[in-house]
Design a protein around this motif. Structure first.
Motif, PDB file in Angstrom:
ATOM      1  N   HIS A   2       0.833  -1.207   0.000  1.00 14.42           N
ATOM      2  CA  HIS A   2       0.000   0.000   0.000  1.00 14.42           C
ATOM      3  C   HIS A   2       0.869   1.259   0.000  1.00 14.42           C
ATOM      4  N   MET A   3       1.890   1.257   0.841  1.00 14.64           N
ATOM      5  CA  MET A   3       2.788   2.400   0.871  1.00 14.64           C
ATOM      6  C   MET A   3       3.565   2.496  -0.445  1.00 14.64           C
ATOM      7  N   GLU A  30       2.476   1.699  -3.366  1.00 15.81           N
ATOM      8  CA  GLU A  30       1.563   2.327  -4.323  1.00 15.81           C
ATOM      9  C   GLU A  30       1.525   3.843  -4.117  1.00 15.81           C
ATOM     10  N   ASP A  31       1.455   4.275  -2.862  1.00 16.79           N
ATOM     11  CA  ASP A  31       1.453   5.707  -2.555  1.00 16.79           C
ATOM     12  C   ASP A  31       2.757   6.369  -3.008  1.00 16.79           C
ATOM     13  N   GLN A  63       2.800   6.666  -6.822  1.00 21.64           N
ATOM     14  CA  GLN A  63       1.915   7.730  -7.290  1.00 21.64           C
ATOM     15  C   GLN A  63       2.486   9.113  -6.974  1.00 21.64           C
ATOM     16  N   ALA A  64       3.054   9.277  -5.784  1.00 18.53           N
ATOM     17  CA  ALA A  64       3.659  10.564  -5.433  1.00 18.53           C
ATOM     18  C   ALA A  64       4.842  10.867  -6.349  1.00 18.53           C
ATOM     19  N   GLU A 119       9.587  10.339   3.175  1.00 16.75           N
ATOM     20  CA  GLU A 119       8.483   9.731   3.915  1.00 16.75           C
ATOM     21  C   GLU A 119       8.989   9.061   5.196  1.00 16.75           C
TER      22      GLU A 119
END
Length: 176
Positions: free
Chosen positions: A32-33, A35-36, A39-40, A73
């Protein structure tokens, strides 16, 4: 952005998204991270696409943006206390020997768990060098450091990875 530039970016994003997501997963250990992060990174690339002079090597620039996004991050305060212990997705291969497949899954999970115990900078070098199969010079460009730093971080990362694997194997033997 002009239509030709936007079309070029779309083609780049479609062809490189899966690779960026896989690399992000190797960095962070969470789909999930990952994917984030992907995208970022693509958003940042889109905003800078018209300024990228060397689009023929845009994948190297994208990896650098992904690496910087992940490191940024990691520095966020709320990420320091969060612990991620999710299950790795298994991909079944019907033609594989079940016993051999089990051994391969165990080894993959062991290496991945050990990789997550390696410090972030060393982990980034190991992922870029051995999973992305980049030469030292390209890793140095992606990380914004010298080739000597990449080599020393690789050596230290391998030592840390070996120690983590041994520690996890000892823990698995004790738990058995």
């Amino acid at each position: 952005m002009r239509k030709a530039e936007e079309r070029g970016f779309r083609e780049f994003a479609v062809s490189h998204a899966a690779s960026l997501r896989r690399t992000a997963y190797l960095f962070c250990g969470d789909w999930h991270m990952a994917e984030d992060l992907m995208q970022a990174s693509l958003l940042k690339l889109y905003q800078a696409w018209h300024r990228i002079e060397w689009r023929d090597n845009a994948s190297a620039y994208a990896r650098k943006v992904l690496l910087r996004t992940w490191l940024d991050e990691k520095r966020r305060p709320w990420r320091r206390v969060e612990q991620r212990d999710g299950e790795l997705p298994d991909v079944a291969d019907a033609t594989a020997d079940p016993e051999r497949a089990g051994e391969q899954l165990w080894a993959r999970d062991l290496i991945h768990a050990a990789l997550l115990r390696v410090p972030p900078g060393q982990r980034a070098v190991l992922v870029l060098r051995y999973f992305e199969d980049l030469p030292v010079s390209e890793v140095a460009v992606a990380m914004g450091c010298t080739e000597g730093t990449v080599k020393s971080q690789t050596a230290r990362g391998l030592v840390a990875l070996r120690a983590a694997v041994e520690e996890l194997e000892r823990g698995a033997v004790v738990a058995s």
